[in-house]
Design a protein around this motif. Structure first.
Motif, PDB file in Angstrom:
ATOM      1  N   LEU A  28       0.834  -1.201   0.000  1.00  0.00           N
ATOM      2  CA  LEU A  28       0.000   0.000   0.000  1.00  0.00           C
ATOM      3  C   LEU A  28       0.872   1.256   0.000  1.00  0.00           C
ATOM      4  CD1 LEU A  28      -2.748  -1.070   2.529  1.00  0.00           C
ATOM      5  CD2 LEU A  28      -2.856  -1.049   0.062  1.00  0.00           C
ATOM      6  N   GLN A  29       1.827   1.323  -0.926  1.00  0.00           N
ATOM      7  CA  GLN A  29       2.667   2.508  -1.023  1.00  0.00           C
ATOM      8  C   GLN A  29       1.969   3.557  -1.873  1.00  0.00           C
ATOM      9  OE1 GLN A  29       4.466  -0.622  -1.675  1.00  0.00           O
ATOM     10  NE2 GLN A  29       6.527  -0.299  -0.940  1.00  0.00           N
ATOM     11  N   PHE A  30       1.191   4.408  -1.239  1.00  0.00           N
ATOM     12  CA  PHE A  30       0.431   5.421  -1.975  1.00  0.00           C
ATOM     13  C   PHE A  30       1.337   6.619  -2.243  1.00  0.00           C
ATOM     14  CE2 PHE A  30      -2.742   2.940   0.193  1.00  0.00           C
ATOM     15  CZ  PHE A  30      -3.743   2.818  -0.726  1.00  0.00           C
ATOM     16  N   LEU A  31       2.310   6.427  -3.137  1.00  0.00           N
ATOM     17  CA  LEU A  31       3.267   7.487  -3.398  1.00  0.00           C
ATOM     18  C   LEU A  31       2.816   8.266  -4.618  1.00  0.00           C
ATOM     19  CD1 LEU A  31       6.473   5.438  -2.709  1.00  0.00           C
ATOM     20  CD2 LEU A  31       5.077   6.777  -1.156  1.00  0.00           C
ATOM     21  N   ILE A  64      -2.964   7.011   5.993  1.00  0.00           N
ATOM     22  CA  ILE A  64      -3.041   5.983   7.037  1.00  0.00           C
ATOM     23  C   ILE A  64      -3.947   4.885   6.511  1.00  0.00           C
ATOM     24  CG2 ILE A  64      -3.590   5.479   9.447  1.00  0.00           C
ATOM     25  CD1 ILE A  64      -3.330   8.517   9.990  1.00  0.00           C
ATOM     26  N   ASN A  65      -3.359   3.783   6.107  1.00  0.00           N
ATOM     27  CA  ASN A  65      -4.105   2.687   5.508  1.00  0.00           C
ATOM     28  C   ASN A  65      -3.764   1.376   6.211  1.00  0.00           C
ATOM     29  OD1 ASN A  65      -3.454   4.710   2.955  1.00  0.00           O
ATOM     30  ND2 ASN A  65      -5.551   3.935   2.990  1.00  0.00           N
ATOM     31  N   SER A  92     -11.088  -2.325   1.838  1.00  0.00           N
ATOM     32  CA  SER A  92      -9.962  -3.174   2.219  1.00  0.00           C
ATOM     33  C   SER A  92      -8.721  -2.351   2.529  1.00  0.00           C
ATOM     34  CB  SER A  92      -9.651  -4.169   1.095  1.00  0.00           C
ATOM     35  OG  SER A  92     -10.728  -5.050   0.894  1.00  0.00           O
ATOM     36  N   CYS A  93      -8.609  -1.160   1.938  1.00  0.00           N
ATOM     37  CA  CYS A  93      -7.443  -0.306   2.154  1.00  0.00           C
ATOM     38  C   CYS A  93      -7.614   0.622   3.358  1.00  0.00           C
ATOM     39  CB  CYS A  93      -7.172   0.541   0.920  1.00  0.00           C
ATOM     40  SG  CYS A  93      -6.753  -0.404  -0.553  1.00  0.00           S
ATOM     41  N   ASN A  94      -8.814   1.081   3.591  1.00  0.00           N
ATOM     42  CA  ASN A  94      -9.060   2.093   4.610  1.00  0.00           C
ATOM     43  C   ASN A  94      -9.567   1.484   5.908  1.00  0.00           C
ATOM     44  OD1 ASN A  94      -8.413   4.345   2.992  1.00  0.00           O
ATOM     45  ND2 ASN A  94     -10.437   4.264   2.045  1.00  0.00           N
TER      46      ASN A  94
END
Length: 368
Positions: free
Chosen positions: A9-12, A69-70, A92-94
């Motif tokens: 989950l690298q939300f870059l 924040i996940n 599923s992510c949050n």
């Protein structure tokens, strides 16, 4: 024994973290770490455990600072699912609802210890509605944020500050800390760049005063020119050059200033490629006209903190196949909480470079 793997989950994504497309440092980070691991299988077990994943870079020049924040998952080898499928599911992510998340300011005291100053920045939630389709769910994405940038303080000659992120998830608390990168002295001090059309082995410098708490820098410059075909409107065109990424230990310092170097031929080499055969003598475009402003060079300089540098260096060297990152400064989870700052500076080009550009008659550069 658990064989632990994390959903990546690298939300870059620049727009999610900074809301500015010019922040190329995160593009570098995304290319180093990557959104995909070599395997996309995630291991779950019946009583699955969620793993907090936190990404945030404090930037005192931004009106809004975002923190992602996940959650990810860990487990054993039973019941494989595909990580890419899960990443497309918002639930599923949050984490459900709103977690209690805030940043506490600390100030250095005697004995090099840090004590709270009493300033606390509460993080609220926001939904960003224009995320493009990709690996992660879209178009609406949830993030935590603060608009109180004035409360972030740089180090100075008398005081040093530290900022600690705290996230409460049930009975668990996730923490991470960083210093703020920046300072009033951080600036680019080169006002004109030197280029030559004739072949040369010479190089020139772009100098700057370093930022407080920065341990690495990334620099590029962009040359903007205007182009008209057959008497039509002028259209902006650009060529760019990356000076690279260097740690503070790799940069040479002169007179308390650091610098990046570039070849004096680079601008003409870039334009040769960009313009190619599209010249005033080309039969297809007999009336090409080009011009540039008095300060046509945009210098972009990014400075990053120690935690971000370690995250890039350690995790990129571990390779793309890693499931759990080898470095994180997040206690109780994974990810990185650090700081960075970006400068954009307009510069001119030397008189000799201007003469050489106008001397390339086939390129059609004219003075206005």
């Amino acid at each position: 024994m658990l064989s632990e793997k994390l959903l990546p989950l690298q939300f870059l994504n620049n727009r999610l973290i900074t809301m500015k497309k010019s922040l190329f440092l995160f593009l570098v980070l995304a290319s180093l770490i990557g959104f995909n691991a070599c395997t996309t299988d995630v291991d779950l077990y019946a009583d699955y455990k969620d793993i907090p994943v936190v990404y945030g870079l404090l930037n005192i020049t931004e009106d809004t600072n975002y923190v992602r924040i996940n959650r990810a998952f860990s487990g054993n080898n039973d019941n494989h699912i595909n990580a890419l499928d899960v990443a497309l599911i918002a639930d599923s992510c949050n984490y459900p609802g709103k977690l209690k998340a805030y940043i506490v300011e600390y100030k250095q005291t005697y004995g090099n210890t840090y004590e709270p100053t009493g300033d606390t920045l509460m993080l609220d939630t926001i939904t960003i509605h224009d995320k493009e389709e990709g690996i992660f769910y879209s178009p609406n994405q949830k993030a935590y944020y603060t608009t109180e940038k004035d409360k972030f303080t740089n180090n100075n000659a008398h005081s040093k500050y530290l900022y600690k992120l705290l996230v409460h998830k049930g009975s668990d608390t996730i923490t991470a800390k960083t210093r703020v990168v920046g300072g009033e002295n951080f600036k680019i001090t080169t006002y004109s760049l030197h280029f030559k059309a004739a072949p040369s082995n010479n190089s020139s410098k772009i100098t700057f005063l370093p930022a407080d708490n920065a341990v690495f820098y990334d620099m590029e410059f962009v040359f903007t020119y205007h182009e008209s075909h057959d008497g039509g409107p002028m259209v902006d065109k650009q060529v760019s050059y990356s000076c690279g990424t260097k740690s503070i230990d790799e940069l040479v310092t002169e007179n308390n200033q650091c610098f990046f170097t570039y070849s004096e031929n680079i601008l003409f080499n870039l334009l040769e490629t960009a313009i190619g055969a599209d010249t005033v003598y080309n039969a297809n475009h007999p009336n090409v006209e080009r011009s540039f402003d008095t300060k046509p060079i945009q210098i972009k300089l990014s400075a990053g903190g120690d935690e971000l540098y370690n995250y890039i260096q350690v995790n990129s060297q571990a390779g793309f196949s890693q499931a759990v990152p080898d470095y994180t400064n997040v206690s109780g989870g994974y990810g990185v909480f650090s700081s960075r700052i970006n400068l954009v500076h307009q510069a001119g080009i030397s008189a000799a470079a201007q003469k050489d550009l106008y001397g390339k008659e086939s390129w059609g550069f004219v003075q206005h």
